[in-house]
Motif scaffolding. Structure first.
Motif, short mmCIF file in Angstrom:
data_model
loop_
_atom_site.label_atom_id
_atom_site.label_comp_id
_atom_site.label_asym_id
_atom_site.label_seq_id
_atom_site.Cartn_x
_atom_site.Cartn_y
_atom_site.Cartn_z
N VAL A 147 -71.58 -52.89 32.76
CA VAL A 147 -71.30 -53.00 31.34
C VAL A 147 -70.11 -53.92 31.17
O VAL A 147 -69.10 -53.77 31.87
CB VAL A 147 -71.01 -51.62 30.72
N LEU A 148 -70.24 -54.90 30.30
CA LEU A 148 -69.10 -55.77 29.98
C LEU A 148 -68.36 -55.17 28.80
O LEU A 148 -68.95 -54.86 27.77
CB LEU A 148 -69.57 -57.18 29.66
N ASN A 149 -67.05 -55.02 28.97
CA ASN A 149 -66.19 -54.46 27.95
C ASN A 149 -64.92 -55.30 27.85
O ASN A 149 -64.79 -56.33 28.52
CB ASN A 149 -65.81 -53.01 28.29
N LEU A 150 -63.98 -54.84 27.07
CA LEU A 150 -62.64 -55.41 27.05
C LEU A 150 -61.74 -54.50 27.88
O LEU A 150 -61.52 -53.34 27.52
CB LEU A 150 -62.12 -55.52 25.61
N PHE A 151 -61.27 -55.01 29.00
CA PHE A 151 -60.30 -54.29 29.82
C PHE A 151 -58.91 -54.56 29.23
O PHE A 151 -58.63 -55.69 28.81
CB PHE A 151 -60.36 -54.77 31.26
N ASP B 124 -49.06 -60.19 31.74
CA ASP B 124 -48.73 -61.24 30.78
C ASP B 124 -49.91 -61.54 29.85
O ASP B 124 -49.71 -62.10 28.77
CB ASP B 124 -48.30 -62.50 31.51
N ILE B 125 -51.13 -61.26 30.28
CA ILE B 125 -52.29 -61.18 29.41
C ILE B 125 -52.67 -59.71 29.38
O ILE B 125 -52.82 -59.06 30.43
CB ILE B 125 -53.46 -62.04 29.92
N GLN B 126 -52.82 -59.17 28.19
CA GLN B 126 -52.98 -57.72 28.08
C GLN B 126 -54.43 -57.29 27.84
O GLN B 126 -54.75 -56.11 28.03
CB GLN B 126 -52.11 -57.19 26.94
N VAL B 127 -55.31 -58.19 27.45
CA VAL B 127 -56.71 -57.85 27.18
C VAL B 127 -57.60 -58.91 27.82
O VAL B 127 -57.35 -60.11 27.65
CB VAL B 127 -57.00 -57.77 25.67
N SER B 128 -58.63 -58.46 28.52
CA SER B 128 -59.52 -59.41 29.21
C SER B 128 -60.96 -58.95 29.10
O SER B 128 -61.29 -57.79 29.40
CB SER B 128 -59.12 -59.53 30.68
N ALA B 129 -61.84 -59.86 28.69
CA ALA B 129 -63.28 -59.59 28.76
C ALA B 129 -63.65 -59.50 30.23
O ALA B 129 -63.30 -60.36 31.03
CB ALA B 129 -64.06 -60.71 28.08
N GLN B 130 -64.37 -58.45 30.58
CA GLN B 130 -64.64 -58.23 32.00
C GLN B 130 -65.81 -57.27 32.17
O GLN B 130 -66.10 -56.47 31.28
CB GLN B 130 -63.39 -57.65 32.69
N THR C 108 -60.48 -49.38 29.37
CA THR C 108 -61.45 -50.26 28.70
C THR C 108 -61.70 -49.85 27.26
O THR C 108 -61.64 -48.67 26.91
CB THR C 108 -62.80 -50.26 29.44
N TRP C 109 -61.96 -50.85 26.44
CA TRP C 109 -62.48 -50.67 25.10
C TRP C 109 -63.89 -51.21 25.06
O TRP C 109 -64.23 -52.15 25.80
CB TRP C 109 -61.68 -51.47 24.07
N GLN C 110 -64.71 -50.67 24.18
CA GLN C 110 -65.95 -51.34 23.86
C GLN C 110 -65.63 -52.56 22.99
O GLN C 110 -64.54 -52.69 22.44
CB GLN C 110 -66.88 -50.39 23.11
N TRP C 111 -66.61 -53.47 22.89
CA TRP C 111 -66.41 -54.62 22.02
C TRP C 111 -66.33 -54.12 20.57
O TRP C 111 -67.20 -53.37 20.13
CB TRP C 111 -67.58 -55.59 22.14
N PRO C 112 -65.33 -54.53 19.81
CA PRO C 112 -65.25 -54.10 18.41
C PRO C 112 -66.35 -54.77 17.58
O PRO C 112 -66.93 -55.79 17.97
CB PRO C 112 -63.87 -54.60 17.95
N GLY C 113 -66.62 -54.20 16.41
CA GLY C 113 -67.56 -54.82 15.48
C GLY C 113 -66.99 -56.13 14.94
O GLY C 113 -65.80 -56.21 14.65
#
Length: 451
Positions: free
Chosen positions: A158-162, A282-288, A314-319
């Motif tokens: 599953v691809l999410n936002l880490f 230094d980068i706090q959110v990454s698609a992964q 992880t977060w799910q992709w927001p709307g």
């Protein structure tokens, strides 16, 4: 067998098929039956896969012997880049000299099944009880336009936002699931104001190659608009509104200084972003994707993060648009297929079944950092001891996936080029979309564009 034709995107660099290592139809050990003696071949081009398959071959051969079958496996180990293996296998398929079993990516499976290079697996799957345990979404994803299945996934994800939970908490930024991109962008602006950095990376531009489409743009598009590919007509709808919405999101992230533009324009852009700045916080959110837990930031990954599961979540992709709900994006990858020219298909499927069941599958999934596409592996060691993979498997059962077909490589190229225009400041979201639409139309040709 379907009439074969050459897939233009894969054969532009093909000059000769002579002298390739492969499985010849004239092999002295040939025979479609599984009693043997028979030797089947498989090519693996990544060291992780080479090591994993090497480990499973003795167990498979012993299991076949117990069943009174003499089947041997010839592992062709050849470490290659994705483009190199694509070219090599294309040459072999054209020449009728491909290995019996192919471990291939999704785009290759789509193109080669349409070209007639892969054997339909339906007759084998109908007789295999293991097929009943694959998630419905996975079965749908594996079914091509002609209604047949040509490849069995070796894993899924599953691809999410880490996100760096530890850093965001230190900055006093909300870490609950963002419901919309407006919500998330507001948080990212707070991070930028506090750190001066670029807080999010989503694959973009030409340097990231196919990842711009497969790991960034497509997950955003699929959660926003599932109508961009018409499976009934096997055409791409370039006018569906999700395209513009995603290009405008990319443009907003770049315009507000939230994306690391310079890093994305350099060669191997995943290195300074995912391998340096995200591990450093230094980068706090990454698609992964799921594989990040192992290959990017795990103990044996590219850049290990100490205390990974405490620092990263992880977060799910927001709307993206009004009414869109957060979602996970399925990544079924490619998986195991059988060459249509193989004269050992039944034996080849015996090997695929073995690799796709029980402990052999559990060991491969842990080695590759992938989730199970089946619902019956949670109690099988060593997979049962991987909480992140277990969670990904649970997410997989209800995540989003849009089945596509021919033209995925051309779409990928057009998306990369259009997002590059945004990175370089040559286009805003609408202009990038218009450039994409023209480019994709030219690349796809009239037969693949919905009228």
């Amino acid at each position: 067998m379907k009439r074969k034709y050459v897939v233009a995107a894969f054969t532009a660099t093909v000059v000769t098929a002579a002298g390739l290592t492969g499985c010849s139809a004239g092999d002295a050990t040939s025979g479609d039956g599984t009693d043997g003696p028979v030797t089947i071949s498989i090519l693996e081009s990544k060291q992780t896969n080479i090591d994993a398959i090497s480990k499973e071959i003795p167990g498979f051969e012993a299991a076949m012997k117990e069943q009174g079958k003499d089947i041997k496996v010839d592992l062709i180990a050849d470490v290659l880049t994705d483009e190199q293996v694509k070219t090599k296998l294309t040459q072999q398929l054209i020449a009728g000299q491909a290995p019996d079993v192919l471990d291939i990516g999704e785009n290759m499976a789509i193109a080669w099944s349409s070209a007639g290079y892969l054997e339909p697996l339906d007759s084998y799957l109908d007789q295999w009880e293991g097929w009943e345990h694959y998630y419905p979404a996975v079965k749908e994803a594996m079914t091509r336009q002609d209604g047949q299945v040509y490849n069995l996934p070796s894993g899924a994800g599953v691809l999410n936002l880490f996100y760096r939970k530890d850093v965001l908490e230190q900055l006093g930024v909300d870490t609950t699931q963002p419901k919309t991109w407006d919500d998330l962008i507001s948080r990212l602006e707070k991070v930028k104001a506090a750190t001066g950095g670029t807080p999010i990376v989503i694959p973009a531009g030409t340097a990231w190659g196919g990842g711009t489409w497969g790991e960034g743009f497509q997950p955003l598009l699929g959660g926003t608009d599932t109508g961009y590919y018409d499976s009934e007509t096997a055409t791409w709808d370039l006018d569906t509104p999700g395209w513009l919405a995603v290009f405008e999101l990319y443009a907003e992230l770049v315009q507000k200084g939230l994306m690391p533009v310079q890093d994305l324009q350099n060669p191997n852009p995943w290195e300074p972003t995912k391998y340096v700045k995200f591990p450093a916080g230094d980068i706090q959110v990454s698609a992964q994707g799921t594989w990040g837990w192992k290959f990017d930031w795990g103990p044996d990954g590219a850049t290990p993060i100490d205390g990974l599961t405490e620092k990263v979540s992880t977060w799910q992709w927001p709307g993206l648009r009004d009414g869109d709900q957060p979602y996970g994006w399925s990544s079924t990858g490619g998986g195991y297929a059988i060459s249509a020219d193989s004269d050992k298909k039944a034996a080849a499927f015996e090997f695929i079944k073995y690799l796709s069941s029980g402990k052999p599958l559990a060991e491969q999934l842990v080695a590759s950092g992938a989730a199970s596409a089946r619902d019956d592996l949670d109690d099988v060691a060593p997979y049962s001891g991987e909480p992140q993979l277990l969670q990904a498997g649970e997410d997989l059962s209800n995540s989003v996936f849009v089945v596509t077909g021919d033209g995925a490589d051309q779409i990928s190229q057009a998306v990369a080029t259009a997002t590059e225009l945004i990175l370089s400041g040559q286009a805003d979201g609408k202009q990038a979309y218009e450039a994409f639409k023209k480019d994709a139309t030219d690349l796809l040709g009239p037969s693949l564009v919905k009228q």
